[in-house]
Scaffold this motif. Structure first.
Motif, PDB file in Angstrom:
ATOM      1  N   TYR A  50      -7.224   8.911  -3.105  1.00  0.00           N
ATOM      2  CA  TYR A  50      -6.779   9.687  -2.035  1.00  0.00           C
ATOM      3  C   TYR A  50      -6.876  11.032  -1.709  1.00  0.00           C
ATOM      4  N   ILE A  69       0.299  12.640   0.003  1.00  0.00           N
ATOM      5  CA  ILE A  69      -0.864  11.863   0.539  1.00  0.00           C
ATOM      6  C   ILE A  69      -0.339  11.479   1.800  1.00  0.00           C
ATOM      7  N   TYR A  70      -1.104  11.880   3.025  1.00  0.00           N
ATOM      8  CA  TYR A  70      -0.737  11.404   4.540  1.00  0.00           C
ATOM      9  C   TYR A  70      -2.078  10.850   5.042  1.00  0.00           C
ATOM     10  N   ILE A  71      -1.795   9.618   5.377  1.00  0.00           N
ATOM     11  CA  ILE A  71      -2.824   8.639   5.772  1.00  0.00           C
ATOM     12  C   ILE A  71      -2.607   8.323   7.426  1.00  0.00           C
ATOM     13  N   ILE A 112       0.988   4.273  -2.862  1.00  0.00           N
ATOM     14  CA  ILE A 112       0.568   5.678  -2.439  1.00  0.00           C
ATOM     15  C   ILE A 112       1.781   6.598  -3.187  1.00  0.00           C
ATOM     16  N   GLU A 132       0.940  -1.064   0.074  1.00  0.00           N
ATOM     17  CA  GLU A 132       0.058   0.035   0.073  1.00  0.00           C
ATOM     18  C   GLU A 132       0.698   1.313   0.041  1.00  0.00           C
ATOM     19  N   LYS A 133       1.931   1.200   0.861  1.00  0.00           N
ATOM     20  CA  LYS A 133       2.944   2.368   0.863  1.00  0.00           C
ATOM     21  C   LYS A 133       3.280   2.464  -0.715  1.00  0.00           C
ATOM     22  N   GLU A 186      -8.873  12.951  -0.188  1.00  0.00           N
ATOM     23  CA  GLU A 186      -9.233  13.377   1.198  1.00  0.00           C
ATOM     24  C   GLU A 186      -7.844  13.468   2.239  1.00  0.00           C
ATOM     25  N   TYR A 187      -6.666  12.798   1.505  1.00  0.00           N
ATOM     26  CA  TYR A 187      -5.603  12.767   2.260  1.00  0.00           C
ATOM     27  C   TYR A 187      -4.322  13.764   1.680  1.00  0.00           C
ATOM     28  N   ILE A 231      -4.588  12.610  -7.693  1.00  0.00           N
ATOM     29  CA  ILE A 231      -4.666  11.928  -6.246  1.00  0.00           C
ATOM     30  C   ILE A 231      -5.970  11.595  -6.060  1.00  0.00           C
ATOM     31  N   SER A 232      -7.192  12.334  -6.364  1.00  0.00           N
ATOM     32  CA  SER A 232      -8.276  12.200  -6.265  1.00  0.00           C
ATOM     33  C   SER A 232      -8.854  10.979  -7.128  1.00  0.00           C
ATOM     34  N   GLU A 258      -7.351   8.392  -7.837  1.00  0.00           N
ATOM     35  CA  GLU A 258      -6.897   7.263  -7.242  1.00  0.00           C
ATOM     36  C   GLU A 258      -7.499   6.940  -5.886  1.00  0.00           C
TER      37      GLU A 258
END
Length: 140
Positions: A63, A105-107, A26, A22-23, A65-66, A58-59, A61
């Protein structure tokens, strides 16, 4: 800082461990967003268009909101200065401007990825001023 001028660049290293795939995903999304944003840069383009290119990728894909900060900022006599490369700023990019392109991106609970490079609008077009590899490194 060199002779009164600043520079700004970020690379992210991935840490081997849980959720590594997953990393990596991202990281690839952020890298793709940065490339799309950088390809948008040219004299006369609004800073919002550069931000939009990164934000849309980013959206798309999943992500969006991050990604909670702007795509970039000017760099020169200060680390953060005009122009702001964000969804709210409509300044046109002009010759002589030096700025960053740094989507991220920051989760929570997983971590964050930011890839940042500096660009300049010059008499002969656009230059990327930072040259460190963007190939993802993994720390074991």
């Amino acid at each position: 800082e060199s002779e009164g001028y600043f520079s700004d660049m970020t690379r992210t290293l991935l840490i081997h461990g849980p959720r590594l795939s997953e990393k990596k995903r991202i990281y690839q999304v952020v890298l793709s967003a940065q490339k799309k944003a950088m390809a948008t840069v040219s004299e006369g383009v609004k800073a919002q268009a550069v931000d939009k290119a990164a934000r849309e990728e980013i959206s798309r894909e999943g992500y969006g909101e991050y990604f909670g900060h702007s795509t970039g900022h000017g760099v020169g006599l200060d680390v953060h200065e005009y122009p702001r490369v964000s969804w709210t700023k409509g300044e046109k990019l002009t010759r002589g401007m030096v700025f960053t392109v740094e989507p991220g991106i920051y989760i929570p609970g997983l971590g964050g990825v930011r890839i940042e490079d500096m660009m300049a609008v010059t008499d002969s077009g656009v230059s990327t001023l930072t040259g460190l590899s963007r190939k993802p490194g993994i720390i074991r």
